[in-house]
Design a protein around this motif. Structure first.
Motif, mmCIF file in Angstrom:
data_model
loop_
_atom_site.group_PDB
_atom_site.id
_atom_site.type_symbol
_atom_site.label_atom_id
_atom_site.label_comp_id
_atom_site.label_asym_id
_atom_site.label_seq_id
_atom_site.Cartn_x
_atom_site.Cartn_y
_atom_site.Cartn_z
ATOM 1 N N ALA A 125 6.103 -32.783 17.638
ATOM 2 C CA ALA A 125 6.421 -32.444 18.840
ATOM 3 C C ALA A 125 5.904 -31.257 19.342
ATOM 4 O O ALA A 125 6.841 -30.243 19.375
ATOM 5 C CB ALA A 125 7.794 -33.211 18.731
ATOM 6 N N ILE A 126 4.442 -31.206 20.337
ATOM 7 C CA ILE A 126 4.266 -29.614 20.839
ATOM 8 C C ILE A 126 4.272 -30.352 21.804
ATOM 9 O O ILE A 126 4.484 -29.560 23.440
ATOM 10 C CB ILE A 126 2.946 -29.649 20.046
ATOM 11 C CG1 ILE A 126 2.478 -28.309 20.608
ATOM 12 C CG2 ILE A 126 2.138 -30.300 20.281
ATOM 13 C CD1 ILE A 126 1.283 -27.498 19.921
ATOM 14 N N SER A 133 -2.791 -30.206 27.433
ATOM 15 C CA SER A 133 -3.842 -30.160 26.674
ATOM 16 C C SER A 133 -3.268 -28.533 26.407
ATOM 17 O O SER A 133 -4.061 -27.804 25.649
ATOM 18 C CB SER A 133 -4.624 -30.353 27.262
ATOM 19 O OG SER A 133 -5.646 -31.576 27.661
ATOM 20 N N GLY A 365 -4.248 -36.477 19.481
ATOM 21 C CA GLY A 365 -4.150 -34.698 18.570
ATOM 22 C C GLY A 365 -5.005 -33.618 19.653
ATOM 23 O O GLY A 365 -5.738 -33.118 19.438
ATOM 24 N N ASP A 369 -12.418 -34.927 25.388
ATOM 25 C CA ASP A 369 -13.120 -33.155 25.690
ATOM 26 C C ASP A 369 -12.409 -31.684 25.911
ATOM 27 O O ASP A 369 -13.184 -31.133 25.943
ATOM 28 C CB ASP A 369 -12.813 -34.026 27.263
ATOM 29 C CG ASP A 369 -13.859 -34.557 28.476
ATOM 30 O OD1 ASP A 369 -15.008 -34.855 27.540
ATOM 31 O OD2 ASP A 369 -14.047 -35.481 29.428
ATOM 32 N N THR A 373 -14.553 -28.462 24.118
ATOM 33 C CA THR A 373 -14.009 -28.064 24.639
ATOM 34 C C THR A 373 -13.848 -26.566 23.701
ATOM 35 O O THR A 373 -14.443 -25.589 23.165
ATOM 36 C CB THR A 373 -13.334 -27.381 25.384
ATOM 37 O OG1 THR A 373 -11.740 -27.696 24.414
ATOM 38 C CG2 THR A 373 -13.127 -27.564 26.574
HETATM 39 C C1 LIG Z 1 0.422 -42.569 21.804
HETATM 40 C C2 LIG Z 1 0.304 -41.035 21.999
HETATM 41 C C3 LIG Z 1 0.998 -40.858 20.500
HETATM 42 C C4 LIG Z 1 1.189 -39.245 20.718
HETATM 43 N N1 LIG Z 1 1.617 -38.312 19.368
HETATM 44 C C5 LIG Z 1 2.357 -37.610 19.869
HETATM 45 C C6 LIG Z 1 2.869 -36.622 18.925
HETATM 46 O O1 LIG Z 1 2.905 -36.628 18.142
HETATM 47 N N2 LIG Z 1 2.958 -35.147 19.168
HETATM 48 C C7 LIG Z 1 2.516 -34.707 19.897
HETATM 49 O O2 LIG Z 1 3.334 -33.590 20.008
HETATM 50 N N3 LIG Z 1 1.898 -35.371 20.804
HETATM 51 C C8 LIG Z 1 1.122 -36.712 20.903
HETATM 52 N N4 LIG Z 1 0.419 -36.740 21.899
HETATM 53 C C9 LIG Z 1 -0.125 -36.291 22.814
HETATM 54 C C10 LIG Z 1 -1.616 -35.572 22.950
HETATM 55 O O3 LIG Z 1 -1.928 -34.990 22.019
HETATM 56 C C11 LIG Z 1 -2.005 -35.953 24.363
HETATM 57 O O4 LIG Z 1 -1.482 -36.836 24.973
HETATM 58 C C12 LIG Z 1 -3.235 -35.017 25.084
HETATM 59 O O5 LIG Z 1 -3.259 -33.618 23.656
HETATM 60 C C13 LIG Z 1 -2.898 -34.998 26.022
HETATM 61 O O6 LIG Z 1 -2.529 -34.190 27.133
HETATM 62 P P1 LIG Z 1 -1.707 -35.642 28.271
HETATM 63 O O7 LIG Z 1 -2.002 -36.713 27.473
HETATM 64 O O8 LIG Z 1 -0.832 -34.390 28.868
HETATM 65 O O9 LIG Z 1 -3.289 -35.321 29.224
HETATM 66 P P2 LIG Z 1 -4.221 -33.592 29.890
HETATM 67 O O10 LIG Z 1 -3.634 -32.218 29.391
HETATM 68 O O11 LIG Z 1 -2.613 -33.956 31.201
HETATM 69 O O12 LIG Z 1 -5.459 -33.999 30.615
HETATM 70 C C14 LIG Z 1 -5.584 -35.204 31.345
HETATM 71 C C15 LIG Z 1 -7.073 -35.148 31.622
HETATM 72 O O13 LIG Z 1 -7.477 -33.479 32.003
HETATM 73 C C16 LIG Z 1 -8.510 -33.260 30.839
HETATM 74 N N5 LIG Z 1 -8.374 -31.550 30.777
HETATM 75 C C17 LIG Z 1 -7.246 -31.761 30.417
HETATM 76 N N6 LIG Z 1 -7.634 -29.685 30.555
HETATM 77 C C18 LIG Z 1 -9.314 -29.672 29.969
HETATM 78 C C19 LIG Z 1 -9.813 -28.865 30.562
HETATM 79 N N7 LIG Z 1 -9.435 -27.325 29.484
HETATM 80 N N8 LIG Z 1 -11.233 -29.225 29.723
HETATM 81 C C20 LIG Z 1 -11.589 -30.731 30.764
HETATM 82 N N9 LIG Z 1 -10.586 -31.600 30.109
HETATM 83 C C21 LIG Z 1 -9.750 -31.402 30.672
HETATM 84 C C22 LIG Z 1 -8.039 -34.291 29.468
HETATM 85 O O14 LIG Z 1 -9.752 -33.925 28.997
HETATM 86 C C23 LIG Z 1 -7.702 -35.605 30.169
HETATM 87 O O15 LIG Z 1 -8.651 -35.875 30.782
HETATM 88 C C24 LIG Z 1 0.709 -38.473 21.700
HETATM 89 C C25 LIG Z 1 -0.247 -39.359 22.977
HETATM 90 C C26 LIG Z 1 0.290 -40.708 23.090
HETATM 91 C C27 LIG Z 1 -0.575 -41.490 24.265
#
Ligand SMILES: Cc1cc2nc3c(=O)[nH]c(=O)nc-3n(C[C@H](O)[C@H](O)[C@H](O)COP(=O)(O)OP(=O)(O)OC[C@H]3O[C@@H](n4cnc5c(N)ncnc54)[C@H](O)[C@@H]3O)c2cc1C
Length: 381
Positions: A125-126, A133, A365, A369, A373
């Motif tokens: 869990a991160i 992101s 993971g 996008d 980066t």
């Molecule tokens: C089914 C599922 C299982 C998961 N399992 C785990 C898990 O076990 N453990 C865990 O820790 N996490 C888990 N995750 C979380 C996953 O890693 C995150 O959802 C992912 O990293 C994106 O973060 P966010 O959803 O907050 O989107 P955001 O970071 O809010 O991004 C939203 C949009 O903005 C874009 N964006 C954001 N920053 C930038 C940038 N610098 N440049 C360009 N575009 C950008 C993204 O590409 C995306 O399109 C899981 C997610 C899902 C859906």
């Protein structure tokens, strides 16, 4: 893949039979009921598959090409069910990799070995509601107290979260230091202060368990910190997540293959205008484009896993594999759905599940996008 070592091909053969006989017959039901299958999970543990990446001395099965075999595991399972494969991928990779790399003997005996036998379930869990992101901006706090740390905060989207016995948790020991203030902790979910907020309802990978979790003054002893408490956790989390990208690419590949196989079969069976739809050039071109995307994904994903087996750097290659396979196999699944016409929209055909599931590797993971980066930085931009 004929250039693979005979042992690796044999490994794929055994696993493919298990997927055909055990997983595929249950895949629809598990998806429909959003059900995490303890039965199949334990069975895979008993068969030793969670230990594919690890040496025998750590409780693994000591394979000669561990990363390639783990890639095969993720691909073959996702051919049957990406939701189930995602749960397994977490167990044998990120959730246990951290303990294997940085855990002490007690943590290895208490969590790693039972997890590799399928007796305990792990999670990582991160991500937090306000830190996806930009994971380094997370707020879950680990405060030093006598003999350990008190953890306060919350996590979201944790795979295996409601079923986990232990979680590798990323928390900050010093919010002022940003990424440099993060540490990894092994949290036992039986500890007072651990709370499951809710199991999240989703349209993709529905039989993988995804949770919102909170930690309320939860105590972890000093020896459950995978570092010196000074904040080296971000680099460690990054290392675990980097290799995991190859496995997420493999999940995409497995489901893409299932969609392609189903569409190819259907194109031969379905007749319109007096002939099989596969005789229409428009359908043929779609299938050929799907095959091209799959081959690209397959070659690049296994290129990345071969580099990992040889101990070479994989930062660029793992991110590229996730882009190529993740985006490519989503396209394969969209084309497969269109070949099924109206039947593609019916729940009785699995092609709609393949398409729904194919969105996960483009997010889990790190989004596609964010992978771009990472590669942009690697090429000096
Ligand atoms: C089914 C599922 C299982 C998961 N399992 C785990 C898990 O076990 N453990 C865990 O820790 N996490 C888990 N995750 C979380 C996953 O890693 C995150 O959802 C992912 O990293 C994106 O973060 P966010 O959803 O907050 O989107 P955001 O970071 O809010 O991004 C939203 C949009 O903005 C874009 N964006 C954001 N920053 C930038 C940038 N610098 N440049 C360009 N575009 C950008 C993204 O590409 C995306 O399109 C899981 C997610 C899902 C859906």
């Amino acid at each position: 893949m004929n250039h693979l070592h005979p042992d690796v091909l044999e490994f794929r053969g055994h696993l493919a039979r298990w997927v055909d006989e055990r997983l595929i017959p249950q895949a629809e039901k598990l998806d429909e009921h959003h059900e995490f299958s303890f039965e199949l999970f334990r069975e895979l543990g008993e068969l030793g598959y969670f230990g594919v990446m690890y040496p025998e001395s750590a409780g693994g099965i000591g394979l000669s090409h561990p990363y390639t075999c783990y890639t095969i595991l993720c691909e073959e399972l996702a051919r049957g069910s990406m939701g189930f494969a995602a749960a397994v991928c977490m167990q044998g990779s990120t959730a246990t990799h951290t303990i294997h790399e940085w855990g002490n003997d007690v943590l290895k005996e208490t969590y790693l070995r039972p997890a590799l036998r399928g007796e305990k379930i792990g999670a990582f869990a991160i991500t937090e509601p306000n830190a996806g992101s930009d994971a380094a901006s997370l707020r879950t706090r680990a405060t030093k107290v006598d003999g350990g740390y008190r953890i306060n905060g919350s996590k979201i989207f944790t795979s295996n979260g409601t079923v986990a016995d232990f979680i590798t948790l990323v928390a900050t020991v010093d919010p002022g230091k940003g990424a440099k203030g993060l540490e990894l902790f092994i949290v036992d979910t039986k500890s007072p202060g651990f709370r499951i907020g809710r199991k999240l309802d989703k349209f993709s990978v529905r039989c993988s368990d995804t949770a919102e979790l909170s930690f309320d003054d939860l105590f972890v002893p000093d020896d459950h910190c995978l570092g010196d408490g000074q904040g080296g956790g971000f680099r460690k989390a990054y290392q675990s997540l980097t290799v995991d990208r190859i496995f997420t690419a493999a999940l995409a590949l497995g489901t893409g293959r299932a969609a392609y196989d189903a569409a190819l079969r259907y194109a031969g069976e379905r007749s319109q205008f007096g002939q099989a739809i596969g005789k229409f050039q428009a359908v043929q071109f779609k299938l050929v484009d799907m095959l091209a995307k799959l081959e690209q994904a397959r070659l690049y994903t296994y290129h990345a896993s071969a580099l990992a087996d040889n101990g070479q750097p994989i930062t660029t290659e793992a991110a590229l594999a996730k882009i190529i396979a993740g985006d490519g196999c989503n396209d394969v699944c969209q084309k497969a759905l269109s070949i099924f016409g109206g039947y593609g929209l019916m729940n009785e055909f699995p092609v709609q599940r393949f398409l729904r599931d194919s969105y996960f590797p483009m997010v889990g993971g790190g989004t596609s996008d964010i992978m771009r980066t990472i590669v942009a930085r690697q090429i000096g931009l």
